[in-house]
Every structure is written in C-alpha cells, then in structure tokens.
Design an enzyme around this catalytic site. Structure first.
Site, PDB file in Angstrom:
ATOM      1  N   LYS A 196       0.858  -1.183   0.000  1.00 30.65           N
ATOM      2  CA  LYS A 196       0.000   0.000   0.000  1.00 30.65           C
ATOM      3  C   LYS A 196       0.900   1.241   0.000  1.00 30.65           C
ATOM      4  O   LYS A 196       1.603   1.523   0.971  1.00 30.65           O
ATOM      5  CB  LYS A 196      -0.913  -0.002   1.223  1.00 30.65           C
ATOM      6  CG  LYS A 196      -1.884   1.171   1.273  1.00 30.65           C
ATOM      7  CD  LYS A 196      -2.796   1.057   2.481  1.00 30.65           C
ATOM      8  CE  LYS A 196      -3.769   2.231   2.578  1.00 30.65           C
ATOM      9  NZ  LYS A 196      -4.652   2.119   3.755  1.00 30.65           N
ATOM     10  N   LYS A 249      -2.097  -1.617  -3.855  1.00 28.95           N
ATOM     11  CA  LYS A 249      -2.918  -0.407  -3.864  1.00 28.95           C
ATOM     12  C   LYS A 249      -2.000   0.815  -3.956  1.00 28.95           C
ATOM     13  O   LYS A 249      -1.039   0.906  -3.188  1.00 28.95           O
ATOM     14  CB  LYS A 249      -3.757  -0.367  -2.579  1.00 28.95           C
ATOM     15  CG  LYS A 249      -4.635   0.859  -2.435  1.00 28.95           C
ATOM     16  CD  LYS A 249      -5.374   0.843  -1.096  1.00 28.95           C
ATOM     17  CE  LYS A 249      -6.269   2.081  -0.966  1.00 28.95           C
ATOM     18  NZ  LYS A 249      -6.946   2.131   0.338  1.00 28.95           N
TER      19      LYS A 249
END
Length: 327
Positions: A196, A249
């Site tokens: 992330k 992500k």
C-alpha cells in the site's frame, strides 16, 4: 523486386467475433469487489462530491444495495464504516455494535451468499485520522496492533468472511492471524493490504470515509511510490505471517508491482482501483473528453492483464452492466 517477407498479424483482428475468440484477458462479474461506505442514520444517501455516483448509505438501505449487486452477479463487497462519533483510539472500529459489524450482520442475514470483506483499520474511527494510536505526533506500531486484533476479531464475530487489514503497521498480519486463531476463527482468511503506497490518488476516498489525517501524512507507514523492491519485501513478510491474499494499492500507477507480486507469490492477487483513479475518469467523462465505458473496460482489463485475480473497484456495477451488453 522480390516480395517483402512479413507476418500478417491482422488476420486475427479482422472481425469482432475473431477478436473475441483469440482474446487473452477476460473480465467477469466475479472478478470484482464493490466498496460500500456505511453511515449511521435512517434513509440516508450522501453522495460523495469528489466521487460522482458513489454514496454513503445508511443501514436501512443496505438490503436494496445488496439486491442490486446480487442481480448483477457481483459476489463480494468490502465495507468501510463512517461512524457518528470518533475518539483518539478508534473505539468504534472494535465495538461489537460498530457500524461495520452491524452492516455485516445485515448483509449475512439478508444474502448469506455475498462475501463480506471487512476493512480492518482505525483511520475512519480516530479523531486524528491516522491508522494507529498516536503519541506526541508519532504513530505507534506495537500498541496499535492490539486494537487492530480486537477489530478483526469483532468483525469475524459479526460474520465477516474475509478480514482485510489496511493499516500498514509492521507485524499486523501475524498479530491478526494469531488473534483470529486464538478466538476460534482459524478458517477466516486475511486479505492483506500488503503493498500500500502513500499515494496522491487516495484523496476522494478520504472524503467518502471522512478519514483525512488531522496532522501530517501517512508516509511513515505507507510505502514510498518510488520503491519497487520494497513491495516484494512487504509481500514476503505478509506471506510468512499468514496472509491468504495480497493487495496492491493503488492499481494504475503500479501495474508493474501487480505483475511482480503475481510472478513471485502463488496466492490470489488483489488490485485496488482506488478513488482517485475513479474520479479522474469520471471527471473526464463528464466533460466529454473520453468515452467512459471504453476507458473503464480498458483500464480494468489492463489491471487484470498485469496479474490481478481480483479487482476492488467503484466501477464494478457499471462494468458488469457493460459486459452484459457486450454478450
């Protein structure tokens, strides 16, 4: 003059049906996880101004939303809670009567076949907007893990099928795996936000989840967008700690990372097509600058082609409708 020797690749492109027959990458309704933002109140639909078409909805409207998803063949949702009250330790995240826990029970009672993924973080529930406990401006790692474990166990008790920790604290998968196992939830998988990045593409989500940090940023715990090898270290750690699925992500600026994770780990890879990616396309389409349908399907195909098995996307409902029209 001697004939020129060359290969005729266009032979396989000359008709729509021929192109479909040799197509390598396909999108399906079951590829998608649809995000839902759940708020307190009654008969509430708050459109997110920076995400046209995305709404915060109250619990009493959740059944209708789920019925629409079922009718489209979308099998999975990921839940984000937007509580009325917040505090410095994110109590609402691990409250058995918290908004995500209540939403999970509503969905599992109404449509048990729907897979409920519970986002496991504190940022939507803390008054400072960070993903862990804060002391003197520092986001604490180890003491935050205790609250994240409580959150995951509470979500599993409510019926969540998958726990998706998004906090990026070191050791969060190991801690949550042990907490789930010790509480009798050995069969609940962890979909780890393993990779992330600290991305500029999250802005509209923070509007939707009311989770903008009240000071500083999240760069001390989310990853530097310039780093590639670090993604493999993060994913490897999470695998060693017990992750069952790995999330990358955002998606579009990190297609290379999705491919790296796909090539190095034999578990399902999930790409999060994030809010900023959604809003950019929506804004351009509303201005008539692009064909929204063609752009979205091309984008989602690129994410899957890069190696994602599953895509979390706000475009899920529209994408499935368009795919059905193409049949």
């Amino acid at each position: 003059m001697e004939p020129i020797q060359f290969k005729r690749h266009r032979r396989l492109r000359k008709s729509a049906n021929l192109r479909k027959m040799v197509r390598e990458t396909h999108l399906h309704a079951e590829d998608f996880i649809y995000p839902l933002f759940i708020v307190e109140g009654v008969n509430t639909r708050n459109e997110v101004s920076s995400m046209p078409g995305v709404e915060q909805i109250s619990l009493d409207l959740l059944k209708d939303e789920i019925d629409e998803l079922v009718s489209l063949g979308i099998q999975s949702v990921i839940l984000f809670g937007v509580p009325d009250e917040k505090d410095d330790c994110g109590t609402g995240a691990y409250d058995d009567e918290g908004i995500v826990q209540k939403a999970t029970r509503v969905i599992k009672e109404h449509a048990p076949e729907i897979l409920v993924v519970a986002d496991t973080c504190l940022c939507e529930y803390t008054d400072h907007g960070h993903c862990g406990l804060v002391e003197d401006g520092v986001i604490l790692n180890d003491s935050s893990l205790e609250l994240l474990v409580q959150t995951a166990v509470s979500q599993a008790k409510a019926g969540a099928d998958i726990i998706a920790p998004s906090n990026m604290m070191d050791g969060f998968v190991a801690a949550i795996r042990k907490g789930l196992d010790d509480s009798g939830f050995q069969d609940v998988p962890i979909m780890s936000y393993a990779v992330k990045y600290s991305s500029a593409f999250y802005g509209p989500f923070r509007d939707a989840a009311n989770s903008t940090p009240q000071f500083g940023d999240r760069k001390t715990y989310q990853m530097d967008p310039a780093n590639r090898l670090e993604a493999l270290r993060e994913a490897e750690s999470d695998m060693d700690e017990g992750a069952d699925l790995l999330i990358v992500k955002p998606a579009l600026s990190y297609l290379d990372i999705i491919r790296d994770v796909r090539n190095n780990f034999n578990v399902p890879v999930v790409a999060y097509n994030v809010s900023g990616e959604y809003s950019l396309i929506k804004a351009a389409a509303q201005n008539g600058w692009i064909d929204e349908r063609a752009t979205v399907l091309e984008m989602l195909t690129s994410i899957k082609r890069a190696g994602a098995d599953i895509i979390i996307t706000y475009f899920a409902k529209d994408a499935v409708k368009w795919l059905q029209e193409d049949k």
